[in-house]
Structure formats: structure tokens, C-alpha cells
Design an enzyme around this catalytic site. Sequence first.
Site, short mmCIF file in Angstrom:
data_model
loop_
_atom_site.label_atom_id
_atom_site.label_comp_id
_atom_site.label_asym_id
_atom_site.label_seq_id
_atom_site.Cartn_x
_atom_site.Cartn_y
_atom_site.Cartn_z
N THR A 265 7.68 -7.42 2.54
CA THR A 265 6.23 -8.46 2.49
C THR A 265 5.22 -7.85 3.23
O THR A 265 4.33 -8.65 3.45
CB THR A 265 6.89 -9.58 3.41
N GLU B 101 8.25 0.73 5.69
CA GLU B 101 7.92 1.40 4.61
C GLU B 101 7.75 3.16 4.92
O GLU B 101 7.26 3.18 6.12
CB GLU B 101 6.96 1.06 3.67
N ALA C 180 -1.46 2.55 -7.20
CA ALA C 180 -2.51 2.80 -8.29
C ALA C 180 -2.10 3.87 -9.19
O ALA C 180 -2.61 4.90 -9.42
CB ALA C 180 -3.86 3.11 -7.55
N LEU D 235 4.11 -5.35 -1.05
CA LEU D 235 3.68 -6.52 -1.60
C LEU D 235 2.14 -6.52 -2.33
O LEU D 235 1.74 -7.13 -3.11
CB LEU D 235 3.91 -7.93 -0.61
N ASP E 193 6.20 -5.01 15.40
CA ASP E 193 7.27 -4.44 14.69
C ASP E 193 7.55 -2.82 15.10
O ASP E 193 8.58 -2.70 15.31
CB ASP E 193 7.25 -4.62 13.24
#
Lengths: 258, 258, 258, 258
Positions: free
Chosen positions: B154, B114, B178, B158, B40
Amino acid sequence: QPFFNSIKDRCDKMPEIEGFFTFGYELPESTRFLISIGGDGTLLKSMLTLKNKSLPVIGINTGRLGFLSAVSRNHIDEAIRYLLTEQYDIEERSVLQFDDGVELFGDFNYALNEITVTKMDSSSMINIHTYLNDEYLTTYWADGVIISTPTGSTAYSLSVGGPILTPDSKSFIITPIAPHNLTMRPIVVPDDNKITLMVEGRGQQFLCSLDSRSEAVNFPGKVVVSKANFSVKTVKLPGHGFFSTLRNKLMWGTDRRN
Amino acid sequence: QPFFNSIKDRCDKMPEIEGFFTFGYELPESTRFLISIGGDGTLLKSMLTLKNKSLPVIGINTGRLGFLSAVSRNHIDEAIRYLLTEQYDIEERSVLQFDDGVELFGDFNYALNEITVTKMDSSSMINIHTYLNDEYLTTYWADGVIISTPTGSTAYSLSVGGPILTPDSKSFIITPIAPHNLTMRPIVVPDDNKITLMVEGRGQQFLCSLDSRSEAVNFPGKVVVSKANFSVKTVKLPGHGFFSTLRNKLMWGTDRRN
Amino acid sequence: QPFFNSIKDRCDKMPEIEGFFTFGYELPESTRFLISIGGDGTLLKSMLTLKNKSLPVIGINTGRLGFLSAVSRNHIDEAIRYLLTEQYDIEERSVLQFDDGVELFGDFNYALNEITVTKMDSSSMINIHTYLNDEYLTTYWADGVIISTPTGSTAYSLSVGGPILTPDSKSFIITPIAPHNLTMRPIVVPDDNKITLMVEGRGQQFLCSLDSRSEAVNFPGKVVVSKANFSVKTVKLPGHGFFSTLRNKLMWGTDRRN
Amino acid sequence: QPFFNSIKDRCDKMPEIEGFFTFGYELPESTRFLISIGGDGTLLKSMLTLKNKSLPVIGINTGRLGFLSAVSRNHIDEAIRYLLTEQYDIEERSVLQFDDGVELFGDFNYALNEITVTKMDSSSMINIHTYLNDEYLTTYWADGVIISTPTGSTAYSLSVGGPILTPDSKSFIITPIAPHNLTMRPIVVPDDNKITLMVEGRGQQFLCSLDSRSEAVNFPGKVVVSKANFSVKTVKLPGHGFFSTLRNKLMWGTDRRN
């Protein structure tokens, strides 16, 4: 009317009374907003009786549930003052429409929070074949599936692992309830999608719920969920925005684990 | 060129070769799509070198990661046949833009999956004051925060409990990593929101990551994440749609727990 | 001594002072319990300096973290009164022992909450081949793995999806951090198990943490985690039991979402 | 008998037949193990008909569910060979005992996987006041609560977020189903604890389930769950251990998301 008087006594400034109305279509043209006293269900019902669905609604929360009915009993006074001085914004909330072909819920086939399809009590898990705009997505083998609006994203869906959606995120969530396959996770889809659920199972029936109302349906069943062609326009008062309600209700400011 | 020949040998039908180009702006006007061979990251980089960012890209997956590069090595042949016979759709993928005021990532400040802000190795949790369109949302006390596109939904998000977003859900996800406060949950916001993160902590630095590239930033730091003014147009071949990729990668069809 | 005086001033009843001691082995035989003022780390360190490890410890919480140091600053007075009148129970907390073959953490290779193995900052996920009593369990491909005591079950492990363990559940938890495989879930194992982690990755090093202390280790690395041959005996005062601390810290009584 | 013959045909080595028995107490003294063909429910029922509950059982899985019935139909042959050559270990599985004061489930008040207390179909959430050894733990406001054995930890409890417990972890899990309070998390307790649930709600009844059997109970209801005074001794064949079953059923080896 007795109820009206009890509110009146608690406020220091009140508008003139034009009359009492039983049905929405009787409301005078000049009505500028609706005050709904009760929970989120009351609010939606109020909305649906209106001929003019674009009338803003302000919910005053009297019951347990109510993310939407953002004004609590103790702030009615303050709320009315903001209303009269026009210090408010309008926030639109999308509404879900339920279609099963047989008008199971009559013409009140709408939900503000979520529409769920679940197994009956003592039965085993159900199979829910799910399609988005008629394209096959997946088959959930689970206790059920929740289809939630952004408004409902902080309700049932959140309790079973769904994300929070801001009111303006034009999306719905499909959240499986206790899915057997551990990789089945909540899916966020655009709210103009038509969601079709084909439901199968070993028992006789499954359950369809629109917010807190529910009905049993025979296997195999087909349910179509889509966005209603109207939205609920809620009145957003200063200091009662979505983020502050979120921080307050989820107690984000008071982490005591440390 | 040697690489080209090796592909050629595996296909039974190949287009004529116009030439080999090193830079995107050299591409002839008549180019109809770009084939990106790699992961990607390669795909995004290919995109950014183009003068014409609306050129569709097809990713052929050679590495480990690659939800976007939907065509695997074994289907190159089939893919090229679909391309030549114009049996494909275009799917737009939104891109995240990173802005920290000092151009930490130069002009390749984009991410397809992200953007994350995380604590450094041995340090304690960080405080991430988060604003949406300059309105205060909340302060995460956590290992970090992921801001993910639908494409990235995803991937890392995820793994830490975020939902899946369909490519056309015009939204981003803010997923805490977390979080100390257990009621802090992934939030889905419209992708036209400007997301501002003010980062504080006890150590010296925190880490900013754009997909798999990362840089350290000094406390206190400010990061602004928004949607890039271009998108990646991916080629969607028959039978390689998002839902089927999802079912395949997450193995939704093969539940062996029963 | 100045510190002692400041406490003295806040209590209405104080025991006689026998002296001030720097090392644990200097403590008089007649010592009945140890008061550790600070966080959980201080408490464990106090413990380890003792020649007599069966001496009960009472933790007075001054910092941010501290599920174990159950007495807050505002209850020191009350706590001391309970101690003097012997109104308390002893609760044993198991301790983790870390063994990597090279004494990375010297002879303070113990953790009260958790031992973690994590990826370094900017590196990619690590592979953690995990064995229980030398039998192969699985390979985590993740940001890391937490091995937690019941005491630590309400700390880091909880933030990444682990369960809560009561102090007397003779178990440890193995909780993966952001595992790539979505079906990798926290596993609870008897605390007499030897847990072996073989760690591989693409970078140079990974990180080992014992509670809040951490050190880098070269790939490939081997870490053995087991129960220490001593436990921490904490003093449990009336009204400060595990369940009430849990209810209080996790705010189970104050659900404001409704 | 016809069934026996069909199995016989598929095996190349079969023991002599001593006879056919309808009731457990008729079994000859020399019986060394029981082969239960069916699901986990069949296996538990077989167990309970035995006068000698310490007889090992081997489950051959014919239905959908069955973590315990580790031998699939295709391995019967191999399984019998291991049995005859005594190449097996015995693994003890704890059993839950249900007590509601009125013998709702007669004398088959046992569960191998889990005992659940849930709301009825169309009713709202229920309140479950929970006590461990008569000490108050918390009140769940939820769709229900699952009390699971280590055996059941890979079944329903796992689907709603519970951890996995190894068969020898002498613990039970209390897992809330869709709890309204987001900080309510699964709790692992020693299996010698007596778990008392006091159930209240707005409707008429709630549902108690023992594995897959269920009965309605009136509000307010009291349910006591504890460990049965016998365990199920399952035969563990080479290559069919808990960890390998786990890896296989949860597909830990085949992560296709990358």
C-alpha cells in the site's frame, strides 16, 4: 478416430492404441496422463469427467485463447516425445468454485481462469459488497468484479490492470472493472479465503461468468467464490515453463519502442 | 521519562512502571508486548533490537507514513485499554532481507515495506536481469524495480501500479518503475522465492533502498532479496484491522466523483 | 567526409555535393531540407543551429531512442529517393521551452519530448505546486512530474501511464511520476498554456531534465514551461506516418497473448 | 409550478416570473440563461430543445452523476445571486455527434460525455477497426472503445485509465475498454477529427451508447463520431471553476494514505 489418424501421420513415434473412450470413468487404470486438444475450456471439461482427478493433463492449443494449453499445434510431435521419455514436470493449477445457492451452472460450477460478476448491457454500474471470510472488505461501484486464479491472471484481469501471479502463488486476485472510485485497486488474497459478493443494482439482473460461460442473475444476488477441492495438474514440458511462456506471449524480449 | 509522563497524563489507566531500558536485551522476561512510538522505520528498528523477536509490537503513528503503525496519536488511550484487557489479535508481517555480498547496510539489512533498485539521478534507464530461485524471469529496462512485502503493497508499489496484498497473502510483489516495455506488469510471487537482480547500466552506479534508507552500488551489481527468518508480530486492536485501515486510508467510502 | 562516403556507397542515386558546413548559418540559401543522422537529441540540436528554423528536417535513427527519427538505418536509400522525388509531407512538432530565471540550460533550453522535475536520488518525494496560466491546479506529492509534447507522449510519459497524443493535437500532458495520491492522473492541457511549477522538498535540491540533459536546482525552485516560438518541421515519407510508426513500435498488430 | 415554489422558499432573492414554458422555442427572446435542474443528461436535453443554442446553461445537480452540473443543491441560493449580479463566465463544452447511417438515436444523436461501442453481455470481445479522418489507426480487440469529450474525461474514460482533459483542450480521447493487447493505450486526437469505427465480432450484435442511452446494432457495424456543430455554453460561477471542481471531486487535497 479419423482425427487420431491425422495426428499419427505427423509424428514419428506413437504409442499403441488401447481403445477409444467417451466417458472419463471408462479410462483404464494404467492411464498416465490425458492429452486435451482444444482450448482451456476443453481442458477443464476433460478434467472434470475423470474419476481420478489427479491425472496430469497436457493441453494442446488449437484455438485463440490458451495460456494453459501451452503446446501449440506445431509442437505436438516434440511434446509426445517428451511425454514418452518422461521428461516433464507436473504443475498444479488452482480452480475456482462458484456457489450461488441455486446451482445456476449445474455441477460444472468451476473456472480455471476467472469468475466475473458484471452489469448487464445497457444498465448502469452495480454495487458489489465484498466480504473475505465473512469480514467486510469494501463495496465496489463498478462495471463488475473479476476473481481470478493465478492461471487467469494473464487473461481478463491483466487487461483491466491486474497483476501477474505465478502458478505457485497460493492466491486469488479481486480486480474491479472500471471502478468509479479511482483508489479501488486489484487486491491479492490467499486462495483459502472465501470471497462473498452481495450484488445490488438499479436494473433487473446482473451477469455471472465462469471462464467463458455466463448466466443472468436477479438483483439482489449473492455469490460465493472459493477454491475447488481439486486442482488441475498440468504437464510442464522442457522449454515450455511459465516464465518462458510469459516472456513469449507478452513479448518481453522484443521491445520496439526504442 | 518526560515523554512517558506526557502520555500518562492523557490516559485514564496506566500500568505500573518496571523501569527504563536502552537495549532490547535488557527487557525483563515478563514483557508481553512492545509499544513503538514513531513511524514504520522506528517500529522495525525496535523489533531488531529485541533478543526475543516474537514479542508483539504495537505501533503508534507520529509521522507521515505508517500503514503499519495503525494507531494514531488520538487513539493511544483507547489502544492501551485494549492492550490491558487483552482484547487484541496478533498479525504477522513478513520482512525482506537484502544481501549484496558486501554488507552495504550492515546488520540492519531488512525492510518492512520494500527494497528498491533504481537508476541514479541523471543517468538513463537501467537493465535489471531478474531471476526467481535462479530461474530467469525477465530483464526490466526501467527506472528501477520495487520488491514489496504485503505491508509495502500500500506504499510505493501502489503508487506505480502495483496491487494490494492482504497481510496474510504469503507473497511478494515485483513492480517495475516506469518500464520501457509496456507489457511489463507487476508480478506476485510466493514469499519463499529467492529473488536475484543483476543490474547493469550506462552510468557508474545505481541505488539500493531498504524502506527509506539508500546506498549507491557500482555497476554491474548483484542483489539477492529473500524473506527474513523472522517476522514482525503486530498487535491488531478491535476496529483497527487491515480492511478498515485500507478503507479509511484509501477513502473507499467517500467517492465524490459522482 | 569519410562518413559521407560510407553512406554514398550504400545508395544507388546521390545528389551532387555542395560542400561541408560546420555551422548552421553557413548553409546555402538553396538548402531544401536537413538530414540529421543520430537520435532525437541530435535532431533538435541540428534544428537550433539553423538560422532558418523553418527548414524541414529528416531524422535518420542510429541510436536506441527515436520516435521522431522515423527512418531507420536500413531505409536510408529509400528515404533519399523519396526526398529527391519530393514525395513527402511536412509534419510540425511542437517544442517545449524551459524558463527558470537563471538560464540553467543556457540558450539550449528546449525539449522535443519532455521536461521533467524529479526528486534527487535518495531524497523523499517532492511537492510540486502546479499552476496553469497562473491559476492554481493542484499540488503533486510525488517522485516528480513530466510535461510532455505530443512527440514525447510515446516516450517517458507513456511508461508512467500517460496517454498518446497525435502530433497535431495542440496539447501538452502533465503526468505525475509515482504520485502518492492515487487519484492524481495525467492531465492534457492546450499547448498555449503557461505551466508553472513551484517545487518544495525536504532535501537540498531537485532535478530538472530537458529530454536527456539534466541539472540540479535548489529548493524552493520555480520552473516555467511553455511552448517555444518555433516548431520542428519533420519530413514525413510515404509509409512512415505517425500511425504506422505507432502500430509498428507498439506492436499493435502482433498480439501473442491469445 | 409546485417545484418552483419549493425553490423559491429557499432563496432570499428571486426574479419575477414571466411564465412557464414546455418547449424551447416558446422561450421569450430576452431569456439570458437556462437553469437546468437534474443531471448532465437533463442539461443536454434542455440545450437541444432551444432554438437558440448559444444560450448559456447552468446545471443544478440533483442526481449522482454530474461533473458538468457543477452547482449542488445546497448552493442554489448562492448560484442565483451570482447570476443576477452577472458574476459569471461562460465555458464552452464540445459535444459529440453520432452517425450510423440509420438514425438509431433519432435526432437526439448527441453526447456530452462519451460515445461508447461495447460487446453485448455474454459475448466475447469485439474487433473495432478505427480510422482517423479515413486513415487507418489500429484495430482494438477489446470489450469496447470509449470516445470521450473533455467533459467526459472525468467520467467513464477515467475509470478505465484515460487522462483528464481541460475543457478548453480541443481534443477527444479514444480509450479502449479492457484491450487484449496491453500496449493499446488511450489516444488523444484533435476534436476536428472524424473518427470511424468498423465493428466486427462473433455474436449477433454490439452496443452503442450515447452518455447513458444505448441501442444494439448488428455486426458488422459502422459508426462515425465527430464534433457537433454546436457546443454547450455552461455558466461558470466564481469558485466553481474546473480546477476547483476537479480538486474537490477527486479529493486531491485529502490524501490520507500517508
